[in-house]
Design a protein around this motif. Structure first.
Motif, PDB file in Angstrom:
ATOM      1  N   ARG A  21       0.873  -1.176  -0.050  1.00 25.56           N
ATOM      2  CA  ARG A  21      -0.134  -0.087  -0.357  1.00 25.56           C
ATOM      3  C   ARG A  21       0.710   0.796   0.087  1.00 25.56           C
ATOM      4  NH1 ARG A  21      -0.726  -1.544   5.609  1.00 25.56           N
ATOM      5  NH2 ARG A  21      -0.282   0.068   7.173  1.00 25.56           N
ATOM      6  N   PHE A  22       2.718   0.984   0.226  1.00 27.41           N
ATOM      7  CA  PHE A  22       2.638   2.655   0.450  1.00 27.41           C
ATOM      8  C   PHE A  22       3.836   2.914  -0.997  1.00 27.41           C
ATOM      9  CE2 PHE A  22       2.898   0.674   4.617  1.00 27.41           C
ATOM     10  CZ  PHE A  22       1.776   2.578   5.523  1.00 27.41           C
ATOM     11  N   TRP A  23       3.721   1.414  -2.163  1.00 32.65           N
ATOM     12  CA  TRP A  23       4.495   2.052  -3.259  1.00 32.65           C
ATOM     13  C   TRP A  23       3.978   1.222  -4.016  1.00 32.65           C
ATOM     14  CZ3 TRP A  23       5.398  -2.849  -5.659  1.00 32.65           C
ATOM     15  CH2 TRP A  23       5.317  -3.964  -5.331  1.00 32.65           C
ATOM     16  N   SER A  24       2.598   0.568  -4.224  1.00 34.57           N
ATOM     17  CA  SER A  24       2.261  -0.575  -5.885  1.00 34.57           C
ATOM     18  C   SER A  24       0.882   0.924  -5.713  1.00 34.57           C
ATOM     19  CB  SER A  24       1.569  -1.228  -5.665  1.00 34.57           C
ATOM     20  OG  SER A  24       0.624  -1.974  -6.445  1.00 34.57           O
ATOM     21  N   ARG A  25       1.633   0.940  -7.348  1.00 37.92           N
ATOM     22  CA  ARG A  25       0.399   1.551  -7.748  1.00 37.92           C
ATOM     23  C   ARG A  25      -1.012   1.434  -7.898  1.00 37.92           C
ATOM     24  NH1 ARG A  25       1.893   5.893 -11.412  1.00 37.92           N
ATOM     25  NH2 ARG A  25       1.075   6.968 -12.534  1.00 37.92           N
ATOM     26  N   THR A  29      -5.159   5.432  -3.889  1.00 38.55           N
ATOM     27  CA  THR A  29      -6.040   5.801  -3.422  1.00 38.55           C
ATOM     28  C   THR A  29      -6.591   7.156  -4.411  1.00 38.55           C
ATOM     29  OG1 THR A  29      -6.310   7.185  -1.858  1.00 38.55           O
ATOM     30  CG2 THR A  29      -6.600   4.938  -1.105  1.00 38.55           C
ATOM     31  N   GLY A  30      -8.275   7.138  -5.029  1.00 41.64           N
ATOM     32  CA  GLY A  30      -8.150   7.679  -5.881  1.00 41.64           C
ATOM     33  C   GLY A  30      -7.879   9.963  -5.233  1.00 41.64           C
ATOM     34  N   GLN A  31      -7.949  10.017  -3.973  1.00 47.43           N
ATOM     35  CA  GLN A  31      -7.913  10.509  -2.996  1.00 47.43           C
ATOM     36  C   GLN A  31      -6.861  11.818  -3.251  1.00 47.43           C
ATOM     37  OE1 GLN A  31      -9.326   9.949   0.494  1.00 47.43           O
ATOM     38  NE2 GLN A  31      -9.199  12.057   1.081  1.00 47.43           N
ATOM     39  N   ALA A  32      -6.732  12.918  -4.001  1.00 47.51           N
ATOM     40  CA  ALA A  32      -5.471  13.606  -3.320  1.00 47.51           C
ATOM     41  C   ALA A  32      -4.563  14.007  -2.493  1.00 47.51           C
ATOM     42  CB  ALA A  32      -5.128  14.914  -4.202  1.00 47.51           C
ATOM     43  N   MET A  33      -3.152  13.484  -2.137  1.00 47.57           N
ATOM     44  CA  MET A  33      -2.881  13.751  -0.846  1.00 47.57           C
ATOM     45  C   MET A  33      -1.955  14.996  -0.619  1.00 47.57           C
ATOM     46  SD  MET A  33      -3.257  11.215   0.745  1.00 47.57           S
ATOM     47  CE  MET A  33      -3.948   9.259   0.794  1.00 47.57           C
ATOM     48  N   THR A  34      -1.803  15.820  -1.489  1.00 52.48           N
ATOM     49  CA  THR A  34      -1.434  16.803  -1.950  1.00 52.48           C
ATOM     50  C   THR A  34      -1.679  17.782  -2.549  1.00 52.48           C
ATOM     51  OG1 THR A  34       0.642  17.990  -2.921  1.00 52.48           O
ATOM     52  CG2 THR A  34      -0.996  17.036  -4.557  1.00 52.48           C
ATOM     53  N   ASP A  35      -1.833  19.289  -1.903  1.00 45.89           N
ATOM     54  CA  ASP A  35      -2.403  20.598  -2.038  1.00 45.89           C
ATOM     55  C   ASP A  35      -1.569  21.081  -3.576  1.00 45.89           C
ATOM     56  OD1 ASP A  35      -3.708  23.196  -2.037  1.00 45.89           O
ATOM     57  OD2 ASP A  35      -2.813  23.584  -0.399  1.00 45.89           O
ATOM     58  N   THR A  36      -2.762  21.314  -4.366  1.00 41.19           N
ATOM     59  CA  THR A  36      -1.896  21.432  -6.101  1.00 41.19           C
ATOM     60  C   THR A  36      -2.234  23.488  -6.019  1.00 41.19           C
ATOM     61  OG1 THR A  36      -3.967  21.640  -6.937  1.00 41.19           O
ATOM     62  CG2 THR A  36      -2.686  18.835  -6.905  1.00 41.19           C
ATOM     63  N   LEU A  37      -2.755  23.480  -5.186  1.00 39.07           N
ATOM     64  CA  LEU A  37      -2.400  24.963  -5.339  1.00 39.07           C
ATOM     65  C   LEU A  37      -1.090  25.514  -4.913  1.00 39.07           C
ATOM     66  CD1 LEU A  37      -3.720  27.740  -5.645  1.00 39.07           C
ATOM     67  CD2 LEU A  37      -4.594  27.920  -2.696  1.00 39.07           C
ATOM     68  N   ASP A  38      -0.706  25.030  -4.073  1.00 39.76           N
ATOM     69  CA  ASP A  38       0.528  25.418  -3.351  1.00 39.76           C
ATOM     70  C   ASP A  38       1.656  24.901  -4.321  1.00 39.76           C
ATOM     71  OD1 ASP A  38      -0.280  26.237  -0.977  1.00 39.76           O
ATOM     72  OD2 ASP A  38       0.440  24.491  -0.168  1.00 39.76           O
ATOM     73  N   ASN A  39       1.395  23.799  -5.134  1.00 44.52           N
ATOM     74  CA  ASN A  39       2.376  23.349  -6.031  1.00 44.52           C
ATOM     75  C   ASN A  39       2.008  24.938  -7.402  1.00 44.52           C
ATOM     76  OD1 ASN A  39       4.401  22.355  -7.918  1.00 44.52           O
ATOM     77  ND2 ASN A  39       2.754  20.494  -8.548  1.00 44.52           N
ATOM     78  N   ASN A  40       0.453  24.386  -7.796  1.00 49.06           N
ATOM     79  CA  ASN A  40       0.923  25.775  -9.209  1.00 49.06           C
ATOM     80  C   ASN A  40       1.031  27.332  -9.013  1.00 49.06           C
ATOM     81  OD1 ASN A  40      -0.831  24.222 -10.396  1.00 49.06           O
ATOM     82  ND2 ASN A  40      -2.753  24.508  -9.984  1.00 49.06           N
ATOM     83  N   ILE A  41       0.950  27.466  -7.269  1.00 53.75           N
ATOM     84  CA  ILE A  41       1.509  29.050  -7.354  1.00 53.75           C
ATOM     85  C   ILE A  41       3.321  29.063  -7.435  1.00 53.75           C
ATOM     86  CG2 ILE A  41       2.471  30.302  -4.984  1.00 53.75           C
ATOM     87  CD1 ILE A  41      -0.622  29.636  -4.424  1.00 53.75           C
TER      88      ILE A  41
END
Length: 107
Positions: A21-25, A29-41
């Motif tokens: 569950r830690f490495w296999s694609r 889960t389909g749930q995002a674990m990152t804040d894309t707003l920070d990345n886009n900024i």
């Protein structure tokens, strides 16, 4: 895993020791674990600095300072000219929700 084992036995041994569950694609889960707003900024800011990156550090910092001062001044004038209390995107969303709420039934 068999293909990994054929390519690199050490990598195979390493991955067998870790729960999939830690490495296999397939276990992600389909749930995002990152804040894309920070990345886009960050990406937008990096695209502005592309011309300053090749300069010496002091000149690069001065370019960043001038960019930020111009941006803040532009935003300050935009905000000063606003004649409403709610931001435009939020106001549009609020109006949409209000029109959809006419179908609600209180219980």
């Amino acid at each position: 895993m068999l293909k990994i084992k054929e390519v690199n036995i050490e990598a195979y041994k390493y991955l067998i020791g870790i729960p999939p569950r830690f490495w296999s694609r397939s276990r992600f889960t389909g749930q995002a674990m990152t804040d894309t707003l920070d990345n886009n900024i960050g990406e937008a800011f990096n695209s502005v600095l592309i011309h300053s990156r090749g300069k010496p550090i002091i000149t690069m910092m001065e370019d960043i300072r001038v960019y930020l001062m111009k941006r803040w001044a532009t935003n300050r004038t935009k905000v000063a000219s606003m004649d409403f209390t709610i931001c435009p995107k939020i106001k549009k969303r609020l109006e949409k929700e209000c029109t959809l709420s006419i179908f609600w039934v209180p219980r």
